[in-house]
Design an enzyme around this catalytic site. Structure first.
Site, PDB file in Angstrom:
ATOM      1  N   SER A  51      -1.159  -6.085  -0.369  1.00 21.86           N
ATOM      2  CA  SER A  51      -1.215  -5.726   1.053  1.00 21.86           C
ATOM      3  C   SER A  51      -0.129  -6.378   1.899  1.00 21.86           C
ATOM      4  O   SER A  51       0.164  -5.902   2.987  1.00 21.86           O
ATOM      5  CB  SER A  51      -2.585  -6.060   1.637  1.00 21.86           C
ATOM      6  OG  SER A  51      -2.739  -7.458   1.786  1.00 21.86           O
ATOM      7  N   LYS A  92      -2.945 -11.749   6.568  1.00 25.91           N
ATOM      8  CA  LYS A  92      -2.407 -10.601   7.305  1.00 25.91           C
ATOM      9  C   LYS A  92      -1.469 -11.118   8.387  1.00 25.91           C
ATOM     10  O   LYS A  92      -1.333 -12.309   8.620  1.00 25.91           O
ATOM     11  CB  LYS A  92      -3.534  -9.783   7.961  1.00 25.91           C
ATOM     12  CG  LYS A  92      -4.593  -9.255   7.014  1.00 25.91           C
ATOM     13  CD  LYS A  92      -4.068  -8.246   6.027  1.00 25.91           C
ATOM     14  CE  LYS A  92      -5.165  -7.849   5.047  1.00 25.91           C
ATOM     15  NZ  LYS A  92      -4.650  -7.188   3.863  1.00 25.91           N
TER      16      LYS A  92
END
Length: 195
Positions: A51, A92
């Site tokens: 990711s 993230k």
């Protein structure tokens, strides 16, 4: 009969005991400092998944600064580790801060109605061949909020087509942030500062 010679001592034995005691004290202090640093200042994580590619690759180890957000507030585009569930922490990138509105349209990020450059994605976008790199959305469509409330941030993975992030899990409470990712340190060939 009394002897005029001084009483015999065993300096080797006393020196050995003194050295052992000094070493024990030193190791105790080192362990305590290590626990304090690891528990309160820094920790390390292994990144699993794709990711955050190409910024961080699957299997890389990173150092996370846990103290940073005790002193300053999170900034846009910081790479953060946060508690996503009771069992899992995610890494993230912060895209939206409290008070922001967010929209993606034609692969362009708009924050508070203004275009926001994402230069960290430039290389990855060049290799992406399947339409939009980041699908169109608004903050309200994915979170139900028209602007990010106080105490929350909006996060995305850098690999936008393969990331479970605020588009799926919602806004991230700032109190759930573990810290800021600073450095990759393993494998040794990939040591670098993160930005």
């Amino acid at each position: 009969m009394e002897s005029n010679t001084p009483e015999a001592t065993f300096p080797e034995k006393r020196t050995w005991k003194t050295a052992l005691w000094s070493l024990t004290k030193l190791l105790t202090v080192v362990v305590i400092i290590g626990v304090i640093i690891r528990g309160f200042l820094f920790t390390n994580y292994i990144v699993y998944g794709q990711s955050m590619m190409p910024t961080i690759n699957d299997g890389e180890r990173i150092i996370v600064n846990k103290l940073d957000y005790e002193l300053v507030t999170p900034s846009r585009f910081d790479l953060i580790i946060f508690h996503a569930t009771e069992e899992s922490d995610y890494i993230k990138r912060i895209i939206g801060l409290p008070g922001d509105t967010i929209e993606y349209k034609n692969d362009i990020l708009y924050i508070n109605g203004k275009v926001q450059e994402e230069t960290f994605l430039d290389d990855f976008k060049e290799t992406h061949e399947n339409g939009l790199f980041t699908d169109d959305f608004t903050l309200e469509q994915v979170t139900g909020e028209s602007e990010i409330p106080e105490g929350y941030v909006f996060v995305l993975g850098d690999n936008r087509q393969n990331s479970v992030d605020s588009r799926h899990i919602g806004l991230v409470p700032i109190k759930e942030i573990v810290g800021k990712a600073n450095i990759t340190f393993w494998p040794l060939t990939n040591i670098r500062l993160l930005s």
